[in-house]
Write a protein that holds these residues in place. Structure first.
Motif, PDB file in Angstrom:
ATOM      1  N   ILE A 123       0.819  -1.218   0.000  1.00 14.29           N
ATOM      2  CA  ILE A 123       0.000   0.000   0.000  1.00 14.29           C
ATOM      3  C   ILE A 123       0.853   1.267   0.000  1.00 14.29           C
ATOM      4  N   TRP A 124       2.037   1.206   0.630  1.00 13.76           N
ATOM      5  CA  TRP A 124       2.897   2.393   0.675  1.00 13.76           C
ATOM      6  C   TRP A 124       3.539   2.662  -0.679  1.00 13.76           C
ATOM      7  N   ILE A 125       3.917   1.596  -1.380  1.00 18.77           N
ATOM      8  CA  ILE A 125       4.480   1.754  -2.720  1.00 18.77           C
ATOM      9  C   ILE A 125       3.388   2.229  -3.678  1.00 18.77           C
ATOM     10  N   ALA A 126       2.202   1.641  -3.549  1.00 14.54           N
ATOM     11  CA  ALA A 126       1.081   2.045  -4.397  1.00 14.54           C
ATOM     12  C   ALA A 126       0.704   3.502  -4.143  1.00 14.54           C
ATOM     13  N   ASP A 127       0.718   3.909  -2.888  1.00 12.77           N
ATOM     14  CA  ASP A 127       0.403   5.295  -2.544  1.00 12.77           C
ATOM     15  C   ASP A 127       1.370   6.253  -3.232  1.00 12.77           C
ATOM     16  N   TRP A 128       2.662   5.923  -3.215  1.00 14.18           N
ATOM     17  CA  TRP A 128       3.663   6.768  -3.874  1.00 14.18           C
ATOM     18  C   TRP A 128       3.403   6.833  -5.380  1.00 14.18           C
ATOM     19  N   CYS A 129       3.105   5.686  -5.975  1.00 15.80           N
ATOM     20  CA  CYS A 129       2.847   5.651  -7.417  1.00 15.80           C
ATOM     21  C   CYS A 129       1.643   6.509  -7.784  1.00 15.80           C
ATOM     22  N   HIS A 130       0.597   6.447  -6.979  1.00 10.02           N
ATOM     23  CA  HIS A 130      -0.592   7.246  -7.266  1.00 10.02           C
ATOM     24  C   HIS A 130      -0.315   8.732  -7.097  1.00 10.02           C
ATOM     25  N   ARG A 131       0.461   9.078  -6.089  1.00 11.95           N
ATOM     26  CA  ARG A 131       0.787  10.494  -5.889  1.00 11.95           C
ATOM     27  C   ARG A 131       1.650  11.036  -7.022  1.00 11.95           C
ATOM     28  N   LYS A 132       2.444  10.164  -7.645  1.00  8.55           N
ATOM     29  CA  LYS A 132       3.334  10.574  -8.738  1.00  8.55           C
ATOM     30  C   LYS A 132       2.751  10.261 -10.118  1.00  8.55           C
ATOM     31  N   ASN A 133       1.540   9.698 -10.137  1.00  7.03           N
ATOM     32  CA  ASN A 133       0.899   9.313 -11.403  1.00  7.03           C
ATOM     33  C   ASN A 133       1.770   8.362 -12.222  1.00  7.03           C
ATOM     34  N   ILE A 134       2.357   7.404 -11.538  1.00  9.34           N
ATOM     35  CA  ILE A 134       3.198   6.402 -12.188  1.00  9.34           C
ATOM     36  C   ILE A 134       2.459   5.068 -12.172  1.00  9.34           C
ATOM     37  N   PRO A 135       2.298   4.429 -13.321  1.00  6.64           N
ATOM     38  CA  PRO A 135       1.583   3.143 -13.357  1.00  6.64           C
ATOM     39  C   PRO A 135       2.386   2.038 -12.680  1.00  6.64           C
ATOM     40  N   TYR A 136       1.684   1.062 -12.150  1.00 10.48           N
ATOM     41  CA  TYR A 136       2.336  -0.060 -11.478  1.00 10.48           C
ATOM     42  C   TYR A 136       1.453  -1.293 -11.590  1.00 10.48           C
ATOM     43  N   ARG A 137       2.049  -2.438 -11.365  1.00 11.32           N
ATOM     44  CA  ARG A 137       1.280  -3.680 -11.335  1.00 11.32           C
ATOM     45  C   ARG A 137       1.828  -4.584 -10.245  1.00 11.32           C
ATOM     46  N   VAL A 138       0.970  -4.987  -9.332  1.00  7.98           N
ATOM     47  CA  VAL A 138       1.353  -5.907  -8.262  1.00  7.98           C
ATOM     48  C   VAL A 138       1.173  -7.332  -8.773  1.00  7.98           C
ATOM     49  N   GLU A 139       2.249  -8.088  -8.795  1.00  8.33           N
ATOM     50  CA  GLU A 139       2.149  -9.470  -9.253  1.00  8.33           C
ATOM     51  C   GLU A 139       1.426 -10.313  -8.204  1.00  8.33           C
ATOM     52  N   ARG A 140       0.670 -11.281  -8.667  1.00  9.12           N
ATOM     53  CA  ARG A 140      -0.211 -12.039  -7.775  1.00  9.12           C
ATOM     54  C   ARG A 140       0.530 -13.034  -6.886  1.00  9.12           C
ATOM     55  N   GLU A 141       1.611 -13.596  -7.397  1.00  2.31           N
ATOM     56  CA  GLU A 141       2.292 -14.653  -6.650  1.00  2.31           C
ATOM     57  C   GLU A 141       2.979 -14.097  -5.408  1.00  2.31           C
ATOM     58  N   GLN A 142       2.854 -14.829  -4.299  1.00  2.00           N
ATOM     59  CA  GLN A 142       3.467 -14.433  -3.033  1.00  2.00           C
ATOM     60  C   GLN A 142       4.378 -15.552  -2.537  1.00  2.00           C
ATOM     61  N   PHE A 143       5.392 -15.151  -1.755  1.00  2.00           N
ATOM     62  CA  PHE A 143       6.392 -16.110  -1.301  1.00  2.00           C
ATOM     63  C   PHE A 143       6.609 -15.950   0.201  1.00  2.00           C
ATOM     64  N   PRO A 144       6.543 -17.045   0.952  1.00  2.00           N
ATOM     65  CA  PRO A 144       6.693 -16.953   2.412  1.00  2.00           C
ATOM     66  C   PRO A 144       8.115 -16.598   2.826  1.00  2.00           C
ATOM     67  N   THR A 145       8.233 -15.983   3.993  1.00  2.00           N
ATOM     68  CA  THR A 145       9.538 -15.668   4.576  1.00  2.00           C
ATOM     69  C   THR A 145       9.610 -16.280   5.966  1.00  2.00           C
ATOM     70  N   ALA A 146      10.831 -16.367   6.501  1.00  2.00           N
ATOM     71  CA  ALA A 146      11.026 -17.141   7.726  1.00  2.00           C
ATOM     72  C   ALA A 146      11.038 -16.311   9.004  1.00  2.00           C
ATOM     73  N   LEU A 147      11.605 -15.115   8.979  1.00  2.00           N
ATOM     74  CA  LEU A 147      11.816 -14.385  10.227  1.00  2.00           C
ATOM     75  C   LEU A 147      10.582 -13.607  10.654  1.00  2.00           C
ATOM     76  N   VAL A 148      10.210 -12.586   9.903  1.00  2.00           N
ATOM     77  CA  VAL A 148       9.029 -11.799  10.263  1.00  2.00           C
ATOM     78  C   VAL A 148       7.754 -12.544   9.896  1.00  2.00           C
TER      79      VAL A 148
END
Length: 244
Positions: free
Chosen positions: A195-220
């Protein structure tokens, strides 16, 4: 055709670095207590899951590019090593925790990876890849903002004034590092930080695409995803909850 797996030499390098980490010194970096047990449980999953993310990442990046890593630590080691070994890329990992930087640099001393104990906004030049994972929703640094990110804020104790202050800090971090990304470029982040990256893109009128695939991490434990920023192949798809 790109390989589906990283080289065995890369895997050996990742394993070697993990073997040379001073986990005793890392205990106090990641835990207030119980650090020994923490690393006994997390060390191998961190290496294994990190390597899986690295395998996906190297298929998305070009040879000889540059990557900026914000808040890079143990979790980022497989991706960093895969970039420099597989793709001969330049990597610039930044981490404000000096004690962890010392441990990481000692473990990587025979490799072209050097961690910097500085603010990532001080990095010079442009990068075609930005890694920022579990930085903008850090519950220790942003205790009044992180609960909202994870959907577990307490309406009784929630402090809107503290939240607003921390939101300004997070936005300032994004505003300082995102301009270092050349367009089109790639951002690796957690699903909670999209959401923070998307917010920046919208404020700057820069197009973006969030890829659907997600990958687990171990620590957090926050899943990692990829965002394409700029370029004709992207679109302004705004994830639910982007109003921040």
């Amino acid at each position: 055709m790109p390989r589906k797996s990283i080289l065995n030499s890369t895997r050996r390098a990742i394993t070697s670095v993990f073997d040379h980490l001073d986990y005793k010194r890392l205990e106090s970096v990641y835990c207030y207590e119980g650090g020994d047990e923490f690393w006994r449980k997390k060390r191998e999953p961190c290496r294994r899951l990190g390597t899986k993310v690295a395998e996906v990442l190297v298929r998305k990046l070009s040879h000889s590019g540059r990557s900026l890593y914000v808040g890079a630590g143990v979790t980022e080691l497989p991706a960093l090593l895969a970039e420099v070994i597989e793709l001969q890329r330049q990597v610039a990992p930044y981490n404000l925790r000096r004690s962890e930087v010392t441990v990481l640099n000692r473990a990587c001393r025979s490799l072209p990876v050097k961690f910097r104990a500085q603010d990532a906004s001080l990095a010079s030049g442009l990068f075609d890849h930005l890694w920022i994972v579990s930085v903008l929703n850090d519950p220790e640094r942003f205790p009044h903002l992180a609960p909202l990110s994870y959907g577990n804020a307490d309406p009784v104790t929630f402090d809107p004034h503290q939240f607003e202050q921390q939101r300004r800090v997070v936005r300032s971090i994004v505003d300082r590092v995102m301009p270092k990304l050349s367009l089109p470029g790639l951002v690796t982040t957690s699903t909670e930080e999209v959401i923070w990256i998307a917010d920046w893109c919208h404020r700057k009128n820069i197009p973006y695409r969030v890829e659907r695939e997600q990958f687990p991490t171990a620590l957090v434990g926050d899943p990692v995803c990829f965002i394409k920023i700029g370029g004709l192949e992207t679109n302004n798809r705004k994830p639910k909850g982007t109003k921040v």
